[in-house]
Motif scaffolding. Structure first.
Motif, PDB file in Angstrom:
ATOM      1  N   CYS A  29      37.122  55.948  34.429  1.00 22.28           N
ATOM      2  CA  CYS A  29      37.484  57.185  35.140  1.00 22.28           C
ATOM      3  C   CYS A  29      36.591  58.334  34.736  1.00 22.28           C
ATOM      4  O   CYS A  29      35.888  58.909  35.561  1.00 22.28           O
ATOM      5  N   CYS A 117      40.947  54.863  29.253  1.00 25.04           N
ATOM      6  CA  CYS A 117      41.510  53.518  29.088  1.00 25.04           C
ATOM      7  C   CYS A 117      40.882  52.779  27.918  1.00 25.04           C
ATOM      8  O   CYS A 117      41.505  51.899  27.342  1.00 25.04           O
TER       9      CYS A 117
ATOM     10  N   GLY B  25      41.461  55.376  38.740  1.00 23.43           N
ATOM     11  CA  GLY B  25      42.247  54.231  38.292  1.00 23.43           C
ATOM     12  C   GLY B  25      41.642  52.876  38.554  1.00 23.43           C
ATOM     13  O   GLY B  25      42.354  51.897  38.703  1.00 23.43           O
ATOM     14  N   CYS B  27      39.766  51.441  36.388  1.00 26.36           N
ATOM     15  CA  CYS B  27      39.507  50.790  35.101  1.00 26.36           C
ATOM     16  C   CYS B  27      40.363  49.566  34.901  1.00 26.36           C
ATOM     17  O   CYS B  27      39.866  48.481  34.662  1.00 26.36           O
ATOM     18  N   SER B  28      41.684  49.757  34.994  1.00 29.66           N
ATOM     19  CA  SER B  28      42.540  48.697  34.489  1.00 29.66           C
ATOM     20  C   SER B  28      42.603  47.514  35.424  1.00 29.66           C
ATOM     21  O   SER B  28      42.995  46.436  35.022  1.00 29.66           O
ATOM     22  N   THR B  29      42.223  47.681  36.664  1.00 32.44           N
ATOM     23  CA  THR B  29      42.508  46.594  37.583  1.00 32.44           C
ATOM     24  C   THR B  29      41.284  45.833  38.055  1.00 32.44           C
ATOM     25  O   THR B  29      41.399  44.702  38.484  1.00 32.44           O
ATOM     26  N   LEU B  46      51.729  48.147  39.592  1.00 30.69           N
ATOM     27  CA  LEU B  46      51.257  49.530  39.635  1.00 30.69           C
ATOM     28  C   LEU B  46      52.057  50.334  40.651  1.00 30.69           C
ATOM     29  O   LEU B  46      52.421  51.482  40.403  1.00 30.69           O
ATOM     30  N   ILE B 106      47.958  49.842  32.494  1.00 33.85           N
ATOM     31  CA  ILE B 106      48.440  50.608  33.656  1.00 33.85           C
ATOM     32  C   ILE B 106      48.775  52.034  33.205  1.00 33.85           C
ATOM     33  O   ILE B 106      48.630  52.981  33.968  1.00 33.85           O
ATOM     34  N   ASN B 109      46.108  54.331  33.776  1.00 38.46           N
ATOM     35  CA  ASN B 109      45.560  54.343  35.126  1.00 38.46           C
ATOM     36  C   ASN B 109      45.701  55.754  35.698  1.00 38.46           C
ATOM     37  O   ASN B 109      46.802  56.284  35.810  1.00 38.46           O
ATOM     38  N   TYR B 139      45.835  51.482  47.165  1.00 38.19           N
ATOM     39  CA  TYR B 139      45.122  50.865  46.059  1.00 38.19           C
ATOM     40  C   TYR B 139      45.071  49.358  46.259  1.00 38.19           C
ATOM     41  O   TYR B 139      44.052  48.712  46.075  1.00 38.19           O
TER      42      TYR B 139
END
Lengths: 197, 203
Positions: A29, A117, B25, B27-29, B46, B106, B109, B139
């Motif tokens: 991000c 993150c 967001g 990054c996490s997914t 999410l 998450i 996120n 998303y």
């Protein structure tokens, strides 16, 4: 209990082959929005590295001596995030007191880090892979440096991209992502040397 | 700001889609998008977290002091993520293991925090819930497309079932990280070009 990996191997692996950003997608991000400016990327990289090492050490101690003995492992998300937020807050106050010059350079990046993150990711990785304390220190330092390297390289590339004729639809985040893709490929090229899962 | 539900839906799914317009967001997914099943479960999780966080923030907005609202929001998010994590471990232990740390991620996120901050702070609970769910949908469909391409070309399967003929050479790159960046970049390119064209047509 902890995997038998030399801390130095872990250190270099987390910088190059399993770079936290390019292989695990963590810390994207702030990465995309900040990477336009080389000076701020440098500041952010330093801040992320420092916070990463500090928080993962703290989190390791809390995990080992509080959460596991009390069987409160399911609370780890909340605990980790509180530790990270608190560390960032304390660090901000300390830097402000001790070195105003450094505060000017880093101050604006510190709040951004709480929601980065990569910090939480490293804490969770070290819990899931059950690293020892030394391994955690080397792993977090390597991850921080890897992130720093990636953001610096990207901001340097973006400077060149300013002069490149990019199609209108691809300008901005599109071309940035494709650049990151190429960087990720380059970093994966190291994986013949060492790899850590 | 009193938008109608249908307008919120359109905004969140296309005009200000969290992924390809706001670039939030991812990054996490992105990490789990080489497999359709994991992607679906991750994005549903999410959606759940975003929806309920928005409701909670919206209900509590007058009780939370402005200064500490970030940390309170984070704690609310963490609370729902723990619920998702426990549910996954109880009912889908294999998936939970495959997702590993990414369920916990998450929390960080940015979409959830972003929606709570931008929407739930100034709207009622019902509308906020709708906003959270539609953001999750916006998303979801983007990541589903990416996962579709990656799983099809990388493993020759869809939802774990083999669909391509035997002799198909698997694209190893699609399983690895760079392909997610390339695909998302291309996706942004296509959607932005369509948008630029529409704008040009309107003028």
């Amino acid at each position: 209990m902890s995997p038998d990996i030399n801390p130095f191997v872990l250190f270099f692996a987390s910088i190059f082959t399993s770079n936290i950003l390019l292989a695990n997608f963590l810390g994207m991000c702030s990465f995309i929005s900040i990477s336009k400016d080389m000076k701020s990327s440098n500041g952010l990289g330093l801040a992320v590295t420092v916070v990463l090492v500090l928080t993962s050490m703290l989190n390791w101690v809390i995990l080992k001596y509080v959460l596991i003995p009390l069987d409160l492992l399911y609370l780890r998300y909340i605990i980790f995030i509180i530790v990270i937020a608190a560390t960032v807050q304390v660090l901000e106050m300390v830097i402000d007191r001790v070195s105003p010059a450094l505060y000017m350079a880093l101050g604006i990046f510190l709040p951004l880090i709480t929601v980065n993150c990569a910090i939480l990711g490293v804490a969770l990785f070290m819990q899931i892979r059950s690293y020892s304390f030394i391994q955690t220190v080397f792993f977090s330092a390597g991850s921080g440096l890897g992130w720093w390297l990636a953001i610096l390289a990207l901001s340097a590339i973006q400077k060149k991209l300013l002069k490149a004729p990019v199609p209108a639809g691809l300008k901005g985040p599109g071309i940035t992502l494709i650049t990151i893709g190429f960087m990720a490929m380059a970093f994966i090229g190291f994986s013949g040397m060492l790899s850590v899962q | 700001m009193a938008d109608s539900p249908s307008k919120i839906l359109k905004e969140n799914i296309w005009y200000s889609n969290p992924v390809f317009i706001q670039i939030l967001g991812i990054c996490s997914t992105l990490a789990v998008t080489n497999n359709l099943i994991n992607t679906v479960i991750m994005t549903v999780g999410l959606m759940f977290v975003t929806g309920f966080t928005n409701v909670t923030v919206s209900l509590l907005k007058n009780l939370i002091p402005r200064k500490v609202r970030m940390i309170v929001q984070t704690l609310i998010i963490a609370f729902y993520v723990i619920i998702v994590d426990i549910l996954l471990r109880a009912y889908l232990p294999d998936v939970s293991k495959a997702l590993g740390p990414y369920v916990g991620l998450i929390i960080t996120n940015c979409i959830i925090m972003g929606r709570a901050e931008a929407f739930a702070q100034s709207n009622g609970p019902l509308l906020s819930f709708w906003d959270g769910i539609t953001s999750g949908l916006g998303y979801m469909w983007v990541l589903m497309i990416i996962a579709f391409v990656r799983e099809l070309l990388g493993f020759g399967t869809l939802f774990g079932m083999s669909v391509l003929p035997e002799g198909f050479t698997h694209w190893t790159i699609m399983v690895m990280a760079p392909s997610a960046f390339f695909l998302l970049g291309t996706f942004i390119w296509i959607s932005k070009t369509i948008m630029l064209k529409n704008e040009g047509g309107r003028k």
